[in-house]
Design a protein around this motif. Structure first.
Motif, short mmCIF file in Angstrom:
data_model
loop_
_atom_site.label_atom_id
_atom_site.label_comp_id
_atom_site.label_asym_id
_atom_site.label_seq_id
_atom_site.Cartn_x
_atom_site.Cartn_y
_atom_site.Cartn_z
N THR A 64 9.90 13.95 -0.52
CA THR A 64 9.69 14.96 0.52
C THR A 64 8.20 15.24 0.60
OG1 THR A 64 10.45 17.11 1.35
CG2 THR A 64 9.99 16.97 -1.02
N ASP A 65 7.79 16.01 1.60
CA ASP A 65 6.36 16.26 1.77
C ASP A 65 5.84 17.41 0.91
OD1 ASP A 65 7.72 18.19 3.29
OD2 ASP A 65 6.79 17.61 5.18
N VAL A 66 6.59 18.51 0.85
CA VAL A 66 6.13 19.66 0.08
C VAL A 66 7.32 20.38 -0.54
CG1 VAL A 66 6.10 21.18 2.12
CG2 VAL A 66 4.72 21.80 0.14
N LEU A 67 7.15 20.82 -1.78
CA LEU A 67 8.11 21.66 -2.47
C LEU A 67 7.41 22.94 -2.88
CD1 LEU A 67 9.84 19.03 -4.81
CD2 LEU A 67 10.86 20.16 -2.82
N SER A 68 8.08 24.05 -2.67
CA SER A 68 7.54 25.36 -3.04
C SER A 68 8.46 26.00 -4.06
CB SER A 68 7.47 26.27 -1.80
OG SER A 68 6.73 25.70 -0.78
N PHE A 69 7.89 26.45 -5.16
CA PHE A 69 8.64 27.14 -6.19
C PHE A 69 8.02 28.52 -6.39
CE2 PHE A 69 9.26 22.64 -7.11
CZ PHE A 69 10.65 22.58 -7.23
N ALA A 70 8.65 29.52 -5.81
CA ALA A 70 8.15 30.89 -5.94
C ALA A 70 8.37 31.39 -7.36
CB ALA A 70 8.83 31.80 -4.93
N ALA A 71 7.38 32.08 -7.89
CA ALA A 71 7.46 32.57 -9.26
C ALA A 71 8.31 33.83 -9.36
CB ALA A 71 6.06 32.86 -9.81
N GLU A 72 8.29 34.63 -8.34
CA GLU A 72 8.97 35.93 -8.40
C GLU A 72 9.94 36.06 -7.25
OE1 GLU A 72 6.08 39.05 -8.83
OE2 GLU A 72 5.05 37.96 -10.40
N GLU A 73 11.07 35.36 -7.36
CA GLU A 73 12.12 35.48 -6.36
C GLU A 73 12.76 36.86 -6.52
OE1 GLU A 73 13.35 33.16 -4.15
OE2 GLU A 73 12.07 31.50 -4.73
N ASP A 102 1.27 10.74 -0.38
CA ASP A 102 1.82 9.62 0.39
C ASP A 102 2.44 10.12 1.69
OD1 ASP A 102 1.14 7.87 -1.73
OD2 ASP A 102 3.10 8.17 -2.69
N LYS A 103 3.19 11.21 1.61
CA LYS A 103 3.81 11.79 2.81
C LYS A 103 2.74 12.34 3.76
CE LYS A 103 8.24 11.23 2.37
NZ LYS A 103 9.00 10.46 3.36
N VAL A 104 1.66 12.89 3.20
CA VAL A 104 0.56 13.37 4.05
C VAL A 104 0.07 12.23 4.93
CG1 VAL A 104 -1.85 14.16 4.03
CG2 VAL A 104 -0.18 15.24 2.51
N ALA A 105 -0.18 11.08 4.33
CA ALA A 105 -0.69 9.93 5.08
C ALA A 105 0.35 9.41 6.08
CB ALA A 105 -1.11 8.81 4.13
N GLU A 106 1.60 9.28 5.64
CA GLU A 106 2.67 8.79 6.51
C GLU A 106 2.85 9.69 7.73
OE1 GLU A 106 6.28 8.60 4.15
OE2 GLU A 106 5.27 7.41 2.60
N GLN A 107 2.93 11.00 7.49
CA GLN A 107 3.21 11.94 8.57
C GLN A 107 2.01 12.10 9.51
OE1 GLN A 107 6.59 14.33 6.05
NE2 GLN A 107 4.79 15.49 6.59
N ASP A 116 -6.36 15.34 7.11
CA ASP A 116 -6.77 16.71 6.79
C ASP A 116 -5.88 17.73 7.48
OD1 ASP A 116 -8.79 15.81 5.16
OD2 ASP A 116 -10.42 16.39 6.50
N ARG A 117 -5.54 17.46 8.74
CA ARG A 117 -4.66 18.39 9.48
C ARG A 117 -3.28 18.44 8.83
NH1 ARG A 117 -0.97 20.93 11.57
NH2 ARG A 117 -1.02 21.95 13.58
N GLU A 118 -2.76 17.28 8.46
CA GLU A 118 -1.43 17.25 7.84
C GLU A 118 -1.45 17.90 6.47
OE1 GLU A 118 2.66 16.60 7.77
OE2 GLU A 118 1.22 16.55 9.43
#
Length: 159
Positions: A64-73, A102-107, A116-118
């Motif tokens: 996937t392109d990005v994963l976010s793991f919040a510390a304080e759900e 890799d996903k940055v470049a692909e997308q 840079d924009r991606e």
């Protein structure tokens, strides 16, 4: 904001890209008026590494392109009661972002804009998730995507 950026790509990320990550996150933190002692991390990795995380934590067996793991759900945790002055001095940990270079470049290639924009888009998108924004409901999506677009445009990363 106290920000730590890890490059796990064997130097596939340029110094300019690392600077972009730091600068756009500081810019976004100011837009959201976060406390100065807010902290988070960003790890840049390749598709195989993010695929493992995606499978382990989301049950999805693909990169996937990005994963976010919040510390304080927010949840059923018992609040910690402490002196307000001490509480104000403690840093607020937003959590951790993981981004596939890799996903940055692909997308970027697929969408016809710069890497840079991606990269900036994915960093801001994940950052907003760490700050409680989501796009599950249409109204929430409009709110999050408008803020995302404003941050990117005001920073100078337009499409």
């Amino acid at each position: 904001m106290d920000l730590t950026v890890y490059d796990e790509t064997n130097a596939q990320v340029s110094a300019d890209q690392l600077k972009l990550i730091k600068d756009i996150l500081q810019f976004a933190a100011k837009k959201l008026q976060l406390k100065a002692n807010t902290e988070m991390s960003v790890t840049i990795m390749n598709n195989p590494a993010i695929k493992k995380l995606n499978k382990q934590y989301r049950g999805v067996d693909r990169a996937t392109d990005v994963l976010s793991f919040a510390a304080e759900e927010s949840g059923d945790e018992t609040p910690i009661v402490m002196d307000p002055e001490l509480a104000a001095q403690l840093p607020e940990n937003l959590g951790d972002l993981f981004i596939s270079i890799d996903k940055v470049a692909e997308q970027a290639k697929f969408l016809g804009h710069s890497t840079d924009r991606e990269l900036g888009f994915l960093v801001v998108h994940g950052f907003l998730h760490l700050n409680g924004y989501d796009h599950e409901q249409p109204a929430d999506e409009r709110k999050m995507f408008e803020l995302q677009r404003t941050i990117l445009d005001d920073y100078g990363l337009t499409r």
